[in-house]
Each structure stands twice: as structure tokens, then as C-alpha cells.
Enzyme design. Structure first.
Site, PDB file in Angstrom:
ATOM      1  N   HIS A   1      41.626  17.909  21.425  1.00 37.74           N
ATOM      2  CA  HIS A   1      42.270  19.201  21.723  1.00 37.74           C
ATOM      3  C   HIS A   1      41.373  20.139  22.539  1.00 37.74           C
ATOM      4  CE1 HIS A   1      45.484  17.768  19.374  1.00 37.74           C
ATOM      5  NE2 HIS A   1      45.073  18.154  18.195  1.00 37.74           N
TER       6      HIS A   1
ATOM      7  N   HIS B   1      50.812  23.096  18.816  1.00 42.09           N
ATOM      8  CA  HIS B   1      50.503  22.298  17.627  1.00 42.09           C
ATOM      9  C   HIS B   1      51.148  22.885  16.368  1.00 42.09           C
ATOM     10  CE1 HIS B   1      48.342  19.562  15.048  1.00 42.09           C
ATOM     11  NE2 HIS B   1      47.635  19.074  16.062  1.00 42.09           N
TER      12      HIS B   1
ATOM     13  N   GLU C   1      54.353  17.256  19.100  1.00 39.80           N
ATOM     14  CA  GLU C   1      53.518  17.766  20.190  1.00 39.80           C
ATOM     15  C   GLU C   1      53.915  17.094  21.506  1.00 39.80           C
ATOM     16  OE1 GLU C   1      49.263  17.610  18.927  1.00 39.80           O
ATOM     17  OE2 GLU C   1      50.173  16.796  17.098  1.00 39.80           O
TER      18      GLU C   1
END
Length: 356
Positions: free
Chosen positions: A110, A184, A321
Site C-alpha cells: 500500500h 480500503h 478494493e
């Protein structure tokens, strides 16, 4: 401003260093309302009615500001500059390998340990036709977490009276880089903190998925979902699928943490549908992205408590996602995530709420 849609700005506390977190609340009081924080351009709450008109927050959220930059950092946040994983923290681009910041796994997840989820974004209330919301902006300098090129990013949340939340991403760079942005949010259509999502039904518009190794890095080519627990071409209960004795389900911690390869198509198209029979709430997810990472909250262990005061146990929420594929820089056959000067990264995802 549309008569029954409003947007309000409130303070949302301070970070340990004293910087203020802004909060925007918008939507219709008798329908869907959203709460977005400047910290991580984060969807902190989303209230939606059930079949009887009773409203509940259906996304998981962190409590204190300290949690929002700690164990709850990814809950509802905009993750980047590269959502999901880049193996070994190595980014090959145009003949140069860039060393990225990594987490304890040794991989970049991420966007790195100080990715976009931990940043304060600058926000502005937004009105477009019959929708209201907020636009958030962030400048990521050259070398941020090891990524080349300065990046200017905009994320917009817009909500209409019918309960459709549109999330739009834009980015531009001054040097070649990679970009893969996503939200997220963890969803529980029974209500935040109401228990596991094993009673939810999920359908994904995909005939293939990406198997992963023990570090959840893709192995390579997609494989068919047919005759596996990953076959969600028709709606299936999560409980039965997550208890299936399939090696890929076991590898992810008795759950899903995989990318489904969406069927090809241009523009905004259906990606997934989540339904909670108990409340009647239904979420349709549409996207312009080629994949959707389905993560079933396998890591929650009750140590994190949501804003409702209830602990998040295993499978407390499911994340859908929408994104490009994990570790794409190491797989030239995957859709490219490279962004170059003069180009614009654009991505749109819609969460459409209804009841059955």
C-alpha cells in the site's frame, strides 16, 4: 445545493504532533450519508438504511487519531502510491530498479510504511449537479517512499440522493512512475461491529483470479475460478467459501486476500455485488479498473474497537478494493501501472446502495 442533500465540515481531533484532522459529513438524512476524514482521504463511516428504513454505519472505522495512523491506518483510507504489494520493495522501471520502503514482510504494501493512508490531505466541499461531497488533494514528492517522480493526486467523493457514492481518482507526474490507487473500506452490511460477514452473499464479475505465494504475491498467470471456492460468478455465501479446504484459501489465513480478474470491458462496469439477507442491504460495486482485491478481514482478532464501541473479530468486514494487479511492475503481461509526464491517471469506482 440540492434541497435534501447537505454537507457539513467538522473538526475530527488532532494527530499526536498537533495537526488538525478535518471531517466532512454529507448526504441525505433519511438515506445514505458519508463521513470523510482528511487523514488518509478516508471514508470513516457510511450510514445506509435497511429494508425497514433503519440506518446503520456499514463500514469499519478507527477510533482515536492514534489508531488511525496505527493499527487502523488502512480502514477506509485511500492507499497509494501503489495499492497492494510490490515484491521485495524493488521497482523496475525503464531499466532502473528503484528501492522502495518496505514493511516487516520485506515487501512494499500500500505504498510503504508511510503511504498515503497516513497523510493529511487538503479538502474542499464539492457540489456537482445533484451530488455533494468533498475533493481531497495531496502532493507526493519525488522519492516519496522510494518512488520516482513527484505526483499530484486528487480523490473526490460524491454522493447522490439515490445512495450512489462515486470515488474518482486523478494523478499526474513530472517523471515516469507507477500508480495504483484504491479505497480500503471494510464493509459489513449488517452494521459496523455487528459480527462476522460470513452470512453475506458475494458475487464477482470474474472468470479468473490470481493465485498467490505465502507472502500473498501473485504467482503469475491468472487461473480459472471454475470448480474452486473462488467461483463467485453467481452469488455465494462467504461462510461456506472461507471454510473450504482449498490451499489458496488456507494460504491467506482461512479467507480471501486475492485479486479477481474482471471480465474485459470499457469504462465503468459491474465488478461485484454484496448482499446481506438479514437487513436487505445490497451493495453494487462498479469500476473502471481491471481487477478487484477481495479481502475478508482474516487478521482481525478483537484488539481493534470501532467507533460503536464493539471489537472487530475475525471477518468483521470485507474489503472490495478495485485496482490494477498486485506486483504489476514484475509482470509485464499484466495491465501496466506506469504513468508518464503528460499523461493523467484516472480511475472511478462506484458503490451503489439499495435494499432487497
Amino acid at each position: 445545493m440540492t434541497a435534501d442533500l447537505t454537507i457539513r465540515t467538522h473538526p475530527a481531533g488532532e494527530l499526536p504532533d498537533g495537526r488538525a484532522i478535518d471531517r466532512w459529513v454529507f448526504g441525505a438524512s433519511d438515506g445514505v450519508t458519508a463521513e470523510v476524514l482528511s487523514l488518509g482521504a478516508r471514508l470513516q463511516s457510511l450510514h445506509a438504511p435497511d429494508r425497514d428504513g433503519h440506518r446503520a454505519n456499514v463500514v469499519l472505522g478507527g477510533g482515536s487519531p492514534a489508531e488511525l495512523i496505527g493499527e487502523a491506518a488502512y480502514l477506509g483510507s485511500t492507499v497509494g502510491r501503489y495499492g497492494n504489494r510490490i515484491a521485495g520493495g524493488e521497482l523496475p522501471l525503464d531499466g532502473t530498479v528503484h528501492r522502495l520502503a518496505t514493511q516487516e514482510s520485506g515487501h512494499t504494501l500500500h505504498g510503504g510504511p508511510d503511504g498515503f493512508a497516513t497523510r493529511l490531505w487538503a479538502g474542499t466541499p464539492l457540489e456537482e449537479g445533484d451530488r455533494v461531497g468533498v475533493r481531497l488533494e495531496l502532493h507526493s514528492p519525488d522519492g516519496d517512499q522510494g518512488f520516482p517522480g513527484a505526483l499530484d493526486v486528487t480523490v473526490s467523493y460524491l454522493l447522490d440522493r439515490a445512495g450512489e457514492l462515486t470515488i474518482s481518482y486523478r494523478a499526474e507526474t513530472d517523471a515516469p512512475t507507477v500508480v495504483n490507487l484504491t479505497n480500503h473500506a471494510y464493509v459489513n452490511l449488517g452494521g459496523e461491529g455487528s459480527g462476522p460477514v460470513l452470512d453475506h452473499l458475494l458475487q464477482v464479475e470474474a472468470d479468473e483470479y490470481l493465485p498467490v505465494d505465502h507472502d500473498l504475491i501473485p504467482l503469475g498467470a491468472p487461473e480459472p475460478v471454475k470448480e474452486t471456492p473462488f467461483d463467485l460468478t453467481t452469488a455465494a455465501g462467504l461462510g461456506g467459501r472461507l471454510s473450504a479446504p482449498h490451499p489458496q484459501v488456507r494460504l491467506a489465513g482461512d479467507g480471501f486476500d486475492h485479486t479477481w480478474v474482471l471480465r474485459p470491458g470499457a469504462g465503468l462496469r459491474p465488478a461485484a455485488t454484496l448482499h446481506h439477507p438479514g437487513s436487505g442491504r445490497r451493495l453494487d460495486c462498479l469500476t473502471t479498473e481491471p481487477g478487484v482485491q477481495v479481502y475478508t478481514g482474516n487478521h482481525f482478532d478483537g484488539t481493534l474497537t470501532g467507533p460503536g464501541g464493539r471489537p472487530y473479530g475475525r471477518y468483521a468486514g470485507i474489503a472490495l478494493e478495485t485496482q490494477h494487479f498486485p506486483d504489476s511492475p514484475h509482470f509485464p503481461e499484466y495491465p501496466s501501472t506506469v504513468l508518464r509526464p503528460g499523461e493523467r491517471y484516472e480511475s472511478t469506482t462506484v458503490y451503489r446502495f439499495s435494499v432487497e
